[in-house]
Design an enzyme around this catalytic site. Sequence first.
Site, PDB file in Angstrom:
ATOM      1  N   ASN A 111     -30.401   2.870   8.022  1.00  0.00           N
ATOM      2  CA  ASN A 111     -31.525   3.977   8.406  1.00  0.00           C
ATOM      3  C   ASN A 111     -31.400   4.794   9.408  1.00  0.00           C
ATOM      4  O   ASN A 111     -30.657   4.166  10.643  1.00  0.00           O
ATOM      5  CB  ASN A 111     -32.874   3.329   8.559  1.00  0.00           C
ATOM      6  CG  ASN A 111     -32.955   2.019   9.344  1.00  0.00           C
ATOM      7  OD1 ASN A 111     -32.119   1.371   9.653  1.00  0.00           O
ATOM      8  ND2 ASN A 111     -34.198   1.498   9.831  1.00  0.00           N
ATOM      9  N   GLU A 155     -33.374   7.072  12.243  1.00  0.00           N
ATOM     10  CA  GLU A 155     -34.800   7.559  12.660  1.00  0.00           C
ATOM     11  C   GLU A 155     -34.745   8.800  13.306  1.00  0.00           C
ATOM     12  O   GLU A 155     -33.716   9.235  13.899  1.00  0.00           O
ATOM     13  CB  GLU A 155     -35.531   6.370  13.151  1.00  0.00           C
ATOM     14  CG  GLU A 155     -35.637   5.105  12.304  1.00  0.00           C
ATOM     15  CD  GLU A 155     -36.421   3.819  12.939  1.00  0.00           C
ATOM     16  OE1 GLU A 155     -36.761   3.965  14.109  1.00  0.00           O
ATOM     17  OE2 GLU A 155     -36.938   3.100  12.175  1.00  0.00           O
ATOM     18  N   CYS A 210     -34.046   6.605   5.224  1.00  0.00           N
ATOM     19  CA  CYS A 210     -33.809   5.116   4.810  1.00  0.00           C
ATOM     20  C   CYS A 210     -32.293   4.901   4.708  1.00  0.00           C
ATOM     21  O   CYS A 210     -31.606   6.004   4.247  1.00  0.00           O
ATOM     22  CB  CYS A 210     -34.599   4.857   3.604  1.00  0.00           C
ATOM     23  SG  CYS A 210     -36.390   4.675   3.980  1.00  0.00           S
ATOM     24  N   GLU A 266     -31.193   3.270   2.024  1.00  0.00           N
ATOM     25  CA  GLU A 266     -30.579   3.948   0.785  1.00  0.00           C
ATOM     26  C   GLU A 266     -30.214   5.189   0.673  1.00  0.00           C
ATOM     27  O   GLU A 266     -29.187   5.579  -0.273  1.00  0.00           O
ATOM     28  CB  GLU A 266     -31.645   3.411  -0.391  1.00  0.00           C
ATOM     29  CG  GLU A 266     -32.233   2.129  -0.178  1.00  0.00           C
ATOM     30  CD  GLU A 266     -33.555   1.785   0.814  1.00  0.00           C
ATOM     31  OE1 GLU A 266     -33.291   2.342   1.740  1.00  0.00           O
ATOM     32  OE2 GLU A 266     -34.015   0.778   0.402  1.00  0.00           O
ATOM     33  N   CYS A 297     -38.435   0.886  -0.445  1.00  0.00           N
ATOM     34  CA  CYS A 297     -39.924   1.419  -0.560  1.00  0.00           C
ATOM     35  C   CYS A 297     -39.687   2.378  -1.717  1.00  0.00           C
ATOM     36  O   CYS A 297     -38.752   2.723  -2.510  1.00  0.00           O
ATOM     37  CB  CYS A 297     -39.706   2.536   0.648  1.00  0.00           C
ATOM     38  SG  CYS A 297     -38.706   3.970   0.662  1.00  0.00           S
ATOM     39  N   CYS A 319     -37.609   5.378  -1.986  1.00  0.00           N
ATOM     40  CA  CYS A 319     -36.283   5.043  -2.066  1.00  0.00           C
ATOM     41  C   CYS A 319     -35.771   4.737  -3.622  1.00  0.00           C
ATOM     42  O   CYS A 319     -34.988   4.906  -4.259  1.00  0.00           O
ATOM     43  CB  CYS A 319     -35.791   4.133  -1.464  1.00  0.00           C
ATOM     44  SG  CYS A 319     -35.229   4.797   0.595  1.00  0.00           S
TER      45      CYS A 319
END
Length: 134
Positions: A43, A45, A54, A56, A86, A89
């Site tokens: 990830n 940010e 993310c 993924e 999530c 994803c």
Amino acid sequence: MTNSTQLLQQALSAQLNAYAPYSGFAVGAAILTPSGKIFCGCNVENASYPCGTCAEAGAISAMIADGERQIAEILVCADDECLLPCGNCLQKIAEFALPDTLVHCANLDKIVQTYRLTELLPHRFYLENTTDDR
Ligand code: THU
């Protein structure tokens, strides 16, 4: 070494590079393709929170950039007991996966749970003409 052991090792290695200063929650992901290649992500940010991506998504981008189009297995790891991808994803994974594609959820030590994609996302948004030529 089994596929899933290699996936875990590489996802953990990517997780170490996660940029997560806002949540403090580092995630790693690793994708195995049918050709046997592994692609990783973590990830990333951003001070503008919705701009963050993310783990993924990073792994999927690496796979696509290499010319691959199919996820055979994906593993996600976090310090947690068992991180589930999530919803956003899951939709991204589904674009390049089959209903029975394996989704492994791992912590720092081991795979805690393995699901078929269809268990996590039984239904998804789908446009036939977007997936025909992949
Ligand atoms: N995160 C992922 O990387 N993958 C997921 O499937 C769930 C959440 C990241 C996004 C954010 O950087 C942090 O975890 C906390 O939500």
